[in-house]
Each structure stands twice: as C-alpha cells, then as structure tokens.
Design an enzyme around this catalytic site. Structure first.
Site, PDB file in Angstrom:
ATOM      1  CB  CYS A 132      -0.743  -0.017   1.355  1.00 49.65           C
ATOM      2  SG  CYS A 132      -1.959   1.366   1.336  1.00 49.65           S
ATOM      3  CB  CYS A 135      -0.543   2.513   4.139  1.00 48.77           C
ATOM      4  SG  CYS A 135      -2.155   1.802   3.411  1.00 48.77           S
ATOM      5  CG  ASP A 136       3.072   1.320   4.354  1.00 44.88           C
ATOM      6  OD1 ASP A 136       2.787   1.682   5.533  1.00 44.88           O
ATOM      7  OD2 ASP A 136       3.114   0.238   3.970  1.00 44.88           O
TER       8      ASP A 136
END
Ligand code: NAP
Length: 312
Positions: A132, A135-136
């Site tokens: 992701c 997200c990261d």
C-alpha cells in the site's frame, strides 16, 4: 435481526448496491469487517470516475457513497460474516454478534493483493515490504524504492511514490506493461522512474529492514542485486471468495461466476465488484455491478414475496 437484503463488503460495489437497494425501499444491511471503501482506499486519488473533472480523493469518494446509502436508510455493521447459509429461501448470516436472516444476499467482498511468494517477503512485511503506497509511501521520503508489477496498480502507485522517493524502480517480468497507456506514458516521462524489464525478484534480503533485492533477468539468465529501502508489491489480486467457495460457482481462479443480472448459481444470491469474474475492474464497473445486483435482488424478492416466512 432481519433485513430484506444483506450486502457483504463495503467497497464501491457494496456501497452502490446499498444505495440502490435502500432507495428501492428494501431493508438493507451492509457488513464490512475492515475499512469502508475496500481496495480503493489503498490508492490516493481516483481520476477516471465520471463526474469528477479533477481527481477525487478515494476516501472522499467512498465516504460520500456511504453517506448516500445511509441517507436512503441502509445500515452499516462493522462485523465479519463468518458463516453463511444460502440454500433456503431465507439466507442466514452469522457474525460474532449473532445471526441475521435475510431474503437476499449481495456478495461484494472484493479482492486482496496477491503475494509475490519469494523468500524474505513475509519476514520484511511492514519492515520495507508493503502492498500500500498510500499507507506507507511517506516513510520513503528521499529514499530508493522498487515497485514490482506491470499493471495499473504498479504503475499508478510508482507515480504516487515519486512524490516522496528520490528514485523508483519498476521491476516487471516482461518487456511491455499491462497498465493503461495514459499512465504508462506518464511513468515513461517521469525522470525519477527507471524500468527494469524482463526481470523477477527472487529474494528480499536485509538485516532488520529491506536492504536488497535479488533479481533474475529472464532473458539473459543473469542474477543481480538492487539496493533499495523498500519494495511495493503490486502483482495482481486474489478474490475474497472463501466464504462462499463451497456453495457458489467460481471460475478456475476463484472469482465468482454471475449472469448478466449479477445472480450466482444460487437463487437470491448475487455478487458484484472485484470478487466476480469480469473483464474490467474499475470503480465504475464495481458501482455498476452493485446497482444491477440490487435491482435484481429487488426483483427476486418481489417475485418470491409469498414464499418468505415473516421476517420482522
Ligand atoms: P493486474 O492488472 O493483474 O497486473 C498484475 C501485474 O503483476 C502484471 O503486470 C503481471 O505481469 C504482474 N505479475 C503477476 N504475477 C507476478 C509475479 N509472480 N511476479 C512478477 N510479476 C507478476 O493487477 P493490478 O495492477 O493489481 O490491477 C488489478 C485490477 O484492478 C486490474 O483489472 C486493473 O485494471 C484494475 N485497476 C485499475 C486502476 C485504474 O483504472 N486506475 C488502478 C488500479 C487497478 P504480466 O503483465 O506479465 O501478467
């Protein structure tokens, strides 16, 4: 507690089904075990959903779909459906909170990222291996990352990662991308992106965090090492069909088979979105599937109205 229609999964397919079912005056319940939005919230922006001249934040898009469904009376439970009985005229869903009896089910459980299945992948998940970028990605400011895959997800997320990383390698097993032409071109023109063609990742190594990828060139048979701080894996999706696999017809890859009304092989059980066998997986096709599934569920309930026991 009982409802006319239960929707399993609150991605764009399930949300669209909820809007149409609730607006069709069906008592509608949506079960979602994770976050509302499904896979789309693994991405940041959506730029090909009609009606948005400028890219829309994926979170905002699905949040508005949920609010729209709630406005028509759909209710949302953050409960995991753990068992399901589909054979009778009433369908039975079990969660940790209890048992639900409904007249029709729309299965919209979506899909999950496919793993690369190479040594080091599991060990370094969360320590340099990610599925992701949204997200990261911010963790990799001024760092070097690799993206594995050649589809829409890999190329779109590689482009997203260039906002943070100093360098983004796209490692693809062939010499041609599967991604849409428009994003291919954007990636080709981005000077932070470098393609590594005809190459697969054989191993992910490091001490505490990812440090290197062992690469194998499928044409030259040469093995090489690539130093990276992180690797984002986008090598396709696997359908979340396990809950229905013993009852509902699936194709050889595990996607649910439906007819043009979105009905599965079980009467009163419909499916929609990424979990079904289809040619184009997009927010718009998921939304379309959901609308058709809800319409069909409504018609099915109407047709069988006299056969249902009283559901209160
Ligand atoms: P995908 O289209 O199935 O692409 C997967 C990619 O990973 C392919 O390039 C494939 O290579 C490669 N691959 C598969 N297994 C591999 C392995 N073991 N090792 C190395 N490479 C491997 O998957 P996706 O990109 O996740 O997209 C899933 C669906 O969502 C697609 O239908 C896509 O169109 C859709 N989607 C759409 C958008 C958008 O419209 N903006 C964005 C994201 C996703 P090959 O090419 O050689 O098969």
């Amino acid at each position: 507690m009982n409802y006319d229609v239960a929707i399993i999964g609150a991605g764009p397919a399930g949300l669209s089904a909820a809007i149409y079912a609730a607006r069709g005056n069906l008592r509608t319940v949506v079960f979602e075990k994770g976050l509302v939005g499904g896979q789309i919230i693994l991405t940041t922006e959506v730029e090909n959903y009609p009606g948005y001249a400028e890219p829309v934040l994926a979170f905002d898009l699905v949040d508005n779909m949920k609010k729209q469904a709630e406005r028509f009376g759909a209710v949302f439970f953050d409960e995991e459906v753990k068992a399901i009985g589909l054979e009778g005229i009433c369908k039975i869903l079990e969660t940790d909170e209890g048992e639900y009896r409904v007249k029709s089910v729309i299965y919209a459980a979506g899909a999950s990222p496919r793993k690369l299945s190479v040594p080091g992948e599991e060990k370094f998940t969360g320590r340099g291996v990610s599925y992701c970028a949204t997200c990261d990605g911010a963790l990799y400011r001024n760092k070097v990352v690799a993206v594995v895959g050649g589809g829409d997800s890999a190329v779109e997320e590689a482009l997203f990662l260039t906002k943070f990383a100093s360098k983004v390698y796209i490692i693809h097993r062939r010499d041609a991308l599967r991604a849409e032409k428009v994003i291919q071109e954007r990636a080709m023109q981005n000077n932070k992106i470098e393609f590594i063609w005809n190459t697969v990742v054989q191993e992910i190594t490091g001490e505490k965090f990812v440090e290197k990828l062992e690469l194998f060139n499928r044409y030259t048979n040469k093995i090489s090492e690539l130093t990276v701080d992180g690797v984002f894996i986008y090598v396709g999706i696997l359908p979340n069909s396990i809950l229905v696999e013993s009852r509902v017809e699936l194709d050889s890859q595990g996607f649910v088979v439906t007819d043009e009304t979105m009905q599965t092989n079980i009467p009163g059980v419909f499916a929609a979105g990424d979990v079904i066998k289809k040619v184009l997986r997009q927010v718009i096709t998921a939304a379309s599937d959901g609308a058709v599934a809800a319409f069909s569920a409504e018609k099915w309930i109407e047709k069988n109205q006299n056969g249902f026991p009283e559901l209160k």
